[in-house]
Design an enzyme around this catalytic site. Structure first.
Site, mmCIF file in Angstrom:
data_model
loop_
_atom_site.group_PDB
_atom_site.id
_atom_site.type_symbol
_atom_site.label_atom_id
_atom_site.label_comp_id
_atom_site.label_asym_id
_atom_site.label_seq_id
_atom_site.Cartn_x
_atom_site.Cartn_y
_atom_site.Cartn_z
ATOM 1 N N LYS A 43 24.424 83.987 23.420
ATOM 2 C CA LYS A 43 24.412 83.797 21.965
ATOM 3 C C LYS A 43 25.837 83.584 21.454
ATOM 4 O O LYS A 43 26.803 83.902 22.174
ATOM 5 C CB LYS A 43 23.780 85.034 21.317
ATOM 6 C CG LYS A 43 24.503 86.329 21.633
ATOM 7 C CD LYS A 43 23.577 87.528 21.574
ATOM 8 C CE LYS A 43 24.370 88.813 21.736
ATOM 9 N NZ LYS A 43 23.509 89.974 21.938
ATOM 10 N N TYR A 265 55.507 87.820 5.983
ATOM 11 C CA TYR A 265 54.852 88.155 4.713
ATOM 12 C C TYR A 265 55.003 89.638 4.377
ATOM 13 O O TYR A 265 54.934 90.495 5.263
ATOM 14 C CB TYR A 265 53.362 87.833 4.781
ATOM 15 C CG TYR A 265 53.042 86.373 4.622
ATOM 16 C CD1 TYR A 265 53.403 85.687 3.452
ATOM 17 C CD2 TYR A 265 52.367 85.691 5.624
ATOM 18 C CE1 TYR A 265 53.093 84.349 3.306
ATOM 19 C CE2 TYR A 265 52.049 84.346 5.475
ATOM 20 C CZ TYR A 265 52.415 83.674 4.317
ATOM 21 O OH TYR A 265 52.100 82.357 4.175
#
Ligand SMILES: *Cc1c(COP(=O)(O)O)cnc(C)c1O
Length: 382
Positions: A43, A265
């Site tokens: 999956k 950042y």
């Protein structure tokens, strides 16, 4: 391996998927469960690794049963594999019966309404299905009340041929957890009750960690996903699986910094003294978890590292969408030039290591690998 890898100028990072390692892991699980068939959970695009090449390698290794979550995943897989049994774990809905039939997908029946939906679709031939019994996950599968209602009225299964009964373990990665034996015993008892209605069927309980709990968890079929892709079955035991996934990026730029400068950042990384910072061409958009960033400086023993020629360079500051900054002060200058290959996952960092640093699990790291990564397959028959 890192030494041979050159990141193409057009790409920022490369993920290498070792198909031979997947086949080797498949065989290791086969030899761990000599009495059981080994199906494969593929999956989510085979946990992010590419369902086409991964299922081809597993088919070559002898796998004939594949598990997907949705009918769309099943249809996609059917296009490249005409013969395998493809089991759809999410089960049937009135709107997807045509897809399931057209692509010859076998649904898992997870509830009385799903049994009713599948039975209603029956025309001439019996409708093949797996039956999912909940033994403690409380997620999918018939719970105790539904099971009672089914046993009281077996005609609900008219028109359906149940080939396999399955259940799913909640705590198999914690081998000593009492829930394992409780689920196993409940599954055994339930299968006995049900086979009085269904006739003989196959039984299946174990996911990857369940495979390593011992033979009393193997039943007729095991359903590993993660272990095939090299993820550890348990954090409490050594990992017997071969690593499958490696990720390499390259240095874009190198600069020297000094107090009181900051990197990245939020000015979250404060440098202490003269340091050399290298900027790498990968970021969280490539699937490198932002939560793995080191924002509190070089806390001893806690820093996640990238590796250059086997030598560690701690992450410095926040991870950006497209860039990672690392501290290369302690590395030879010759290894710290633009274009230099850098290991993000490889011989020195496993997906489990990266997941631990990010407070998640390797399942999530792999299934979130970014579409921008250039994928290279090693081994296999292609
Ligand atoms: C995903 C899944 C598996 C495979 O689990 P792993 O832990 O990856 O081995 C097996 N069975 C079911 C029902 C699943 O949803």
């Amino acid at each position: 391996m890192a030494r041979d890898i050159v990141i193409p100028a057009d790409a920022g990072a490369v993920v290498i998927v070792d198909l031979d390692a997947i086949a080797e892991n498949y065989r290791l699980i086969q030899s761990t469960c000599p009495g059981a068939e080994v199906g494969a959970a593929v999956k989510a695009d085979a946990y992010g690794l590419g369902v086409g090449p991964v299922t081809a390698a597993l088919s070559d290794a002898g796998c004939t049963t594949f598990f997907v979550a949705t009918p769309a995943e099943g249809t996609h897989l059917r296009k490249t594999n005409a013969t395998a049994e493809i089991v759809v774990l999410n089960g049937p809905e009135p709107g997807n019966i045509a897809t399931l039939l057209d692509s010859r997908l076998t649904p898992t029946l997870n509830s009385l309404p799903q049994i009713e939906t599948w039975a209603a679709a029956s025309a001439n031939a019996p409708m093949e299905a797996w039956l999912h019994i909940d033994t403690g996950m409380n997620r999918l599968g018939l719970g105790p009340g539904e099971l009672e209602a089914l046993i009281a009225k077996p005609a609900r299964l008219d028109g359906i041929r149940i080939s396999t009964i399955l259940s799913h373990l909640a705590c198999a990665d914690t081998p000593d957890h009492p829930m394992n034996a409780a689920q196993r015993d409940s599954f055994t008892a339930t299968c006995e009750l049900l086979t009085a209605i269904t006739g003989p069927v196959r039984t299946s309980l174990a996911n990857s960690p369940g495979v390593f709990l011992g033979s009393e968890y193997h039943f007729n079929m095991v359903r590993p996903g993660a272990s095939l892709y090299g993820i550890r079955p348990s954090a409490e035991r050594p990992n017997p699986m071969k690593q499958v996934v490696e990720i390499y990026t390259k240095i874009l730029q190198v600069r020297d910094v000094d107090t009181p400068m900051t990197v990245g950042y939020g000015a979250a990384h404060q440098v202490t003294g003269t340091r050399r910072i290298a900027t790498l061409a990968a970021g969280y958009a490539d699937g490198y978890p932002r939560a793995a960033g080191n924002t509190a400086g070089h806390t001893e023993g806690k820093s996640m590292c990238a590796f250059i020629d086997g030598q560690p360079a701690p992450l410095a500051g926040r991870i950006s969408m497209d860039l990672i900054t690392i501290d290369v002060t302690d590395l030879p200058a010759a290894l710290c030039r633009p274009g230099q290959t850098v290991e993000l996952l490889g011989p020195n960092v496993t997906p489990d290591d990266l997941a631990d640093a990010a407070g998640t699990i390797a399942y999530e790291v792999l299934s979130r690998l970014g579409p921008r990564l250039q994928v290279e397959y090693r081994g296999g028959t292609n």
